[in-house]
Motif scaffolding. Structure first.
Motif, PDB file in Angstrom:
ATOM      1  N   ALA A  55      86.087   8.085  22.039  1.00 45.66           N
ATOM      2  CA  ALA A  55      85.947   9.435  21.475  1.00 45.66           C
ATOM      3  C   ALA A  55      85.317   9.365  20.082  1.00 45.66           C
ATOM      4  CB  ALA A  55      87.315  10.103  21.398  1.00 45.66           C
ATOM      5  N   ARG A  56      84.573  10.417  19.745  1.00 39.00           N
ATOM      6  CA  ARG A  56      84.001  10.476  18.402  1.00 39.00           C
ATOM      7  C   ARG A  56      85.038  10.898  17.368  1.00 39.00           C
ATOM      8  NH1 ARG A  56      78.474  13.919  19.405  1.00 39.00           N
ATOM      9  NH2 ARG A  56      77.451  12.443  20.779  1.00 39.00           N
ATOM     10  N   VAL A  57      86.114  11.514  17.864  1.00 35.11           N
ATOM     11  CA  VAL A  57      87.129  12.074  16.965  1.00 35.11           C
ATOM     12  C   VAL A  57      88.429  11.301  17.101  1.00 35.11           C
ATOM     13  CG1 VAL A  57      88.486  14.136  16.434  1.00 35.11           C
ATOM     14  CG2 VAL A  57      86.107  14.377  17.178  1.00 35.11           C
ATOM     15  N   MET A  58      89.003  10.922  15.956  1.00 36.65           N
ATOM     16  CA  MET A  58      90.312  10.261  15.965  1.00 36.65           C
ATOM     17  C   MET A  58      91.280  11.102  15.122  1.00 36.65           C
ATOM     18  SD  MET A  58      91.200   6.324  14.989  1.00 36.65           S
ATOM     19  CE  MET A  58      92.873   5.702  15.110  1.00 36.65           C
ATOM     20  N   PHE A  59      92.438  11.386  15.690  1.00 38.66           N
ATOM     21  CA  PHE A  59      93.499  12.068  14.944  1.00 38.66           C
ATOM     22  C   PHE A  59      94.499  10.996  14.498  1.00 38.66           C
ATOM     23  CE2 PHE A  59      93.544  16.459  17.318  1.00 38.66           C
ATOM     24  CZ  PHE A  59      92.234  16.689  16.919  1.00 38.66           C
ATOM     25  N   VAL A  60      94.942  11.093  13.261  1.00 38.72           N
ATOM     26  CA  VAL A  60      95.975  10.171  12.790  1.00 38.72           C
ATOM     27  C   VAL A  60      97.139  10.980  12.224  1.00 38.72           C
ATOM     28  CG1 VAL A  60      96.541   8.248  11.271  1.00 38.72           C
ATOM     29  CG2 VAL A  60      94.264   8.383  12.287  1.00 38.72           C
ATOM     30  N   ASP A  97      88.827  13.774  24.830  1.00 42.02           N
ATOM     31  CA  ASP A  97      87.990  14.101  23.677  1.00 42.02           C
ATOM     32  C   ASP A  97      88.446  13.526  22.346  1.00 42.02           C
ATOM     33  OD1 ASP A  97      86.171  15.774  25.161  1.00 42.02           O
ATOM     34  OD2 ASP A  97      87.829  17.197  25.328  1.00 42.02           O
ATOM     35  N   VAL A  98      89.574  12.838  22.340  1.00 39.33           N
ATOM     36  CA  VAL A  98      90.102  12.360  21.064  1.00 39.33           C
ATOM     37  C   VAL A  98      90.942  11.109  21.297  1.00 39.33           C
ATOM     38  CG1 VAL A  98      92.114  13.912  21.239  1.00 39.33           C
ATOM     39  CG2 VAL A  98      91.379  13.175  19.002  1.00 39.33           C
ATOM     40  N   TYR A  99      91.030  10.269  20.281  1.00 38.30           N
ATOM     41  CA  TYR A  99      92.001   9.181  20.300  1.00 38.30           C
ATOM     42  C   TYR A  99      93.051   9.519  19.240  1.00 38.30           C
ATOM     43  CZ  TYR A  99      94.217   4.698  20.715  1.00 38.30           C
ATOM     44  OH  TYR A  99      95.153   3.716  20.962  1.00 38.30           O
ATOM     45  N   ILE A 100      94.322   9.368  19.597  1.00 32.03           N
ATOM     46  CA  ILE A 100      95.405   9.775  18.699  1.00 32.03           C
ATOM     47  C   ILE A 100      96.310   8.582  18.379  1.00 32.03           C
ATOM     48  CG2 ILE A 100      97.320  11.374  18.343  1.00 32.03           C
ATOM     49  CD1 ILE A 100      96.166  13.175  20.520  1.00 32.03           C
TER      50      ILE A 100
END
Ligand code: SF4
Length: 207
Positions: A55-60, A97-100
């Motif tokens: 994913a282009r987006v990573m949530f932390v 869509d995201v890696y968390i």
């Protein structure tokens, strides 16, 4: 962290593999018995991360709560369900869509704030996850993530940093938003979180 993994012969393997999922699986397996800080005593399991490694987006986020500790995935409790719902409203899927991931991989007792020495012990894992995933943009979800990722040792409020792009400690663009747990207490924050997530995806998609 990389030195430690190299010593175990794992770092080379991870850094050489072009399959990010495989690299993360090897990495997760290598830290599943971590006892580097006191939080290992009360956890059920290390909560490594979930989602699409490409994913282009990573949530932390901050740290696992009770449900995350039981299920082994980040953001699956009540606050996590709110985050998942916001993503769905925006047409995004948390697994696609995201890696968390979280700053801290084990649940602090009674969901207390993580302590500085616990953060110091655990962040090399996050650093290495970011290196493997190399997202285009990071969203810091909550205060502790924002303090670390944006190098904000002055500990500003989320309201002071949200809404604009920052350069993270990794050199990767980053935004910050409220933790969804705060929106459970103050529902008016839900709209702001949605706005912030929308902005992050627009940035990632180059619009
Ligand atoms: S919180 Fe991090 S450093 Fe502490 S025991 Fe868990 S994985 Fe290890």
């Amino acid at each position: 962290m990389e030195e430690l993994l190299r010593g175990l012969g794992i770092g080379e393997l991870i850094l050489k593999t072009e399959d990010k999922k495989k690299a993360l699986d090897i990495f997760a397996d290598s830290i599943k018995d971590c006892k580097k800080c006191r939080l290992h005593t009360g956890r059920k399991q290390v909560v490594f991360g979930t989602g699409n490694p490409y994913a282009r987006v990573m949530f932390v986020g901050e740290a696992p709560g009770m449900e995350e500790d039981i299920k082994g995935y980040p953001f699956v409790g009540k606050a996590g369900r709110l985050l998942t719902d916001i993503l769905k409203e925006l047409g995004k899927d948390r697994e696609r869509d995201v890696y968390i991931a979280n700053v801290i991989k084990c649940r602090p007792p009674n969901n207390r704030d993580p302590m500085p020495d616990e953060i110091k012990a655990c962040v090399p894992y996050l650093d290495f996850q970011v290196k493997i995933i190399s997202p285009k943009v990071i969203l810091c979800v909550g205060r502790f993530s924002m303090y670390y990722i944006l190098n904000r040792f002055d500990q500003p409020k989320i309201s002071e940093v949200r809404g604009k792009m920052h350069i993270s400690r990794y050199g990767i663009p980053a935004f910050a938003t409220y933790h969804p747990a705060a929106a459970l207490r103050n529902p008016s924050l839900t709209d702001l979180i949605r706005e912030d997530i929308k902005r992050v995806f627009e940035f990632a998609e180059g619009s």
